[in-house]
Design a protein around this motif. Structure first.
Motif, PDB file in Angstrom:
ATOM      1  N   ASN A  53       0.866  -1.178   0.000  1.00  0.00           N
ATOM      2  CA  ASN A  53       0.000   0.000   0.000  1.00  0.00           C
ATOM      3  C   ASN A  53       0.905   1.231   0.000  1.00  0.00           C
ATOM      4  O   ASN A  53       1.779   1.364   0.863  1.00  0.00           O
ATOM      5  CB  ASN A  53      -0.892   0.009   1.230  1.00  0.00           C
ATOM      6  N   TYR A  54       0.722   2.085  -0.966  1.00  0.00           N
ATOM      7  CA  TYR A  54       1.554   3.280  -1.128  1.00  0.00           C
ATOM      8  C   TYR A  54       0.765   4.504  -0.703  1.00  0.00           C
ATOM      9  O   TYR A  54      -0.380   4.702  -1.155  1.00  0.00           O
ATOM     10  CB  TYR A  54       1.969   3.450  -2.584  1.00  0.00           C
ATOM     11  N   TYR A  55       1.359   5.313   0.145  1.00  0.00           N
ATOM     12  CA  TYR A  55       0.681   6.533   0.560  1.00  0.00           C
ATOM     13  C   TYR A  55       1.645   7.707   0.588  1.00  0.00           C
ATOM     14  O   TYR A  55       2.854   7.533   0.742  1.00  0.00           O
ATOM     15  CB  TYR A  55      -0.016   6.334   1.914  1.00  0.00           C
ATOM     16  N   CYS A  56       1.094   8.882   0.426  1.00  0.00           N
ATOM     17  CA  CYS A  56       1.899  10.097   0.460  1.00  0.00           C
ATOM     18  C   CYS A  56       1.755  10.753   1.832  1.00  0.00           C
ATOM     19  O   CYS A  56       0.760  10.547   2.534  1.00  0.00           O
ATOM     20  CB  CYS A  56       1.502  11.063  -0.642  1.00  0.00           C
ATOM     21  N   ALA A  57       2.756  11.510   2.200  1.00  0.00           N
ATOM     22  CA  ALA A  57       2.763  12.142   3.512  1.00  0.00           C
ATOM     23  C   ALA A  57       3.560  13.435   3.439  1.00  0.00           C
ATOM     24  O   ALA A  57       4.360  13.646   2.511  1.00  0.00           O
ATOM     25  CB  ALA A  57       3.364  11.212   4.555  1.00  0.00           C
ATOM     26  N   ALA A  58       3.352  14.279   4.448  1.00  0.00           N
ATOM     27  CA  ALA A  58       4.060  15.556   4.510  1.00  0.00           C
ATOM     28  C   ALA A  58       4.410  15.908   5.956  1.00  0.00           C
ATOM     29  O   ALA A  58       3.783  15.412   6.897  1.00  0.00           O
ATOM     30  CB  ALA A  58       3.191  16.658   3.907  1.00  0.00           C
ATOM     31  N   GLU A  59       5.425  16.736   6.078  1.00  0.00           N
ATOM     32  CA  GLU A  59       5.801  17.245   7.392  1.00  0.00           C
ATOM     33  C   GLU A  59       5.669  18.765   7.379  1.00  0.00           C
ATOM     34  O   GLU A  59       5.473  19.361   6.327  1.00  0.00           O
ATOM     35  CB  GLU A  59       7.227  16.826   7.754  1.00  0.00           C
ATOM     36  N   THR A  60       5.772  19.392   8.530  1.00  0.00           N
ATOM     37  CA  THR A  60       5.539  20.835   8.606  1.00  0.00           C
ATOM     38  C   THR A  60       6.598  21.581   9.410  1.00  0.00           C
ATOM     39  O   THR A  60       6.330  22.653   9.979  1.00  0.00           O
ATOM     40  CB  THR A  60       4.155  21.125   9.215  1.00  0.00           C
ATOM     41  N   ILE A  61       7.835  21.021   9.449  1.00  0.00           N
ATOM     42  CA  ILE A  61       8.887  21.764  10.138  1.00  0.00           C
ATOM     43  C   ILE A  61      10.076  22.047   9.235  1.00  0.00           C
ATOM     44  O   ILE A  61      11.068  22.635   9.687  1.00  0.00           O
ATOM     45  CB  ILE A  61       9.365  21.023  11.411  1.00  0.00           C
ATOM     46  N   GLY A  62      10.003  21.655   7.967  1.00  0.00           N
ATOM     47  CA  GLY A  62      11.080  21.957   7.037  1.00  0.00           C
ATOM     48  C   GLY A  62      12.239  20.989   7.048  1.00  0.00           C
ATOM     49  O   GLY A  62      13.401  21.401   6.956  1.00  0.00           O
ATOM     50  N   MET A  63      11.932  19.715   7.115  1.00  0.00           N
ATOM     51  CA  MET A  63      12.976  18.691   7.123  1.00  0.00           C
ATOM     52  C   MET A  63      13.580  18.527   5.726  1.00  0.00           C
ATOM     53  O   MET A  63      12.953  18.879   4.726  1.00  0.00           O
ATOM     54  CB  MET A  63      12.389  17.357   7.574  1.00  0.00           C
ATOM     55  N   ASP A  64      14.776  17.967   5.665  1.00  0.00           N
ATOM     56  CA  ASP A  64      15.323  17.613   4.361  1.00  0.00           C
ATOM     57  C   ASP A  64      14.675  16.305   3.925  1.00  0.00           C
ATOM     58  O   ASP A  64      14.091  15.576   4.724  1.00  0.00           O
ATOM     59  CB  ASP A  64      16.846  17.490   4.415  1.00  0.00           C
ATOM     60  N   SER A  65      14.800  16.008   2.639  1.00  0.00           N
ATOM     61  CA  SER A  65      14.068  14.878   2.078  1.00  0.00           C
ATOM     62  C   SER A  65      14.491  13.543   2.681  1.00  0.00           C
ATOM     63  O   SER A  65      13.652  12.689   2.970  1.00  0.00           O
ATOM     64  CB  SER A  65      14.239  14.853   0.554  1.00  0.00           C
ATOM     65  N   LYS A  66      15.781  13.350   2.879  1.00  0.00           N
ATOM     66  CA  LYS A  66      16.265  12.077   3.417  1.00  0.00           C
ATOM     67  C   LYS A  66      15.793  11.879   4.863  1.00  0.00           C
ATOM     68  O   LYS A  66      15.305  10.798   5.222  1.00  0.00           O
ATOM     69  CB  LYS A  66      17.788  12.002   3.349  1.00  0.00           C
ATOM     70  N   SER A  67      15.915  12.890   5.665  1.00  0.00           N
ATOM     71  CA  SER A  67      15.503  12.786   7.070  1.00  0.00           C
ATOM     72  C   SER A  67      14.018  12.480   7.169  1.00  0.00           C
ATOM     73  O   SER A  67      13.589  11.706   8.029  1.00  0.00           O
ATOM     74  CB  SER A  67      15.836  14.073   7.823  1.00  0.00           C
ATOM     75  N   PHE A  68      13.226  13.085   6.291  1.00  0.00           N
ATOM     76  CA  PHE A  68      11.783  12.838   6.328  1.00  0.00           C
ATOM     77  C   PHE A  68      11.483  11.401   5.942  1.00  0.00           C
ATOM     78  O   PHE A  68      10.693  10.733   6.611  1.00  0.00           O
ATOM     79  CB  PHE A  68      11.069  13.804   5.409  1.00  0.00           C
ATOM     80  N   CYS A  69      12.115  10.915   4.904  1.00  0.00           N
ATOM     81  CA  CYS A  69      11.859   9.545   4.466  1.00  0.00           C
ATOM     82  C   CYS A  69      12.294   8.525   5.515  1.00  0.00           C
ATOM     83  O   CYS A  69      11.648   7.498   5.669  1.00  0.00           O
ATOM     84  CB  CYS A  69      12.599   9.275   3.147  1.00  0.00           C
TER      85      CYS A  69
END
Length: 127
Positions: free
Chosen positions: A93-109
């Motif tokens: 199951n593939y889902y999209c997500a977001a953060e709201t503190i301005g993380m870099d892409s690798k750290s978020f993943c």
């Protein structure tokens, strides 16, 4: 109300392609990281590809590098994932997500900083 809605999943044979879309409403990408995650039954969640909206920098998990491409249309609050050369092990199951503190892409993943996410779309790859 913030809502993320994924589409584009389905059943495909190994070696085939799919393009996933994620429509975000009530949320603008601005300077935030957004990305695609997947989870198969009995397995841990995997952050497969993320993008930092401010500069377009991307991260790909080794499992999808060279086969998947993430892109976004910030003006439309749309996120995409082009998946090529699909393998049975991509079934999830593939889902999209977001953060709201301005993380870099690798750290978020790789982290646990999701603030918003959708219900997901199922991708099944047959051998």
């Amino acid at each position: 109300e913030v809502q993320f809605v994924e589409s584009g999943g389905g059943l495909v044979q190994a070696g085939g392609s799919l393009r996933l879309s994620c429509a975000a409403s009530g949320f603008t990408f601005d300077d935030y990281a957004i990305g695609w995650f997947r989870q198969a039954p009995g397995k841990e969640r995997e952050g497969i590809s993320c993008i930092q909206s401010s500069d377009g920098s991307t991260y790909y998990a080794d499992s999808v590098k060279g086969r998947f491409t993430i892109s976004s249309d910030n003006a439309k609050s749309m996120l995409y994932l082009q998946m090529n050369s699909l393998k049975p092990e991509d079934t999830a199951n593939y889902y999209c997500a977001a953060e709201t503190i301005g993380m870099d892409s690798k750290s978020f993943c790789l982290g646990t900083g999701m603030d918003y996410w959708g219900q997901g779309t199922q991708v099944t790859v047959s051998s």
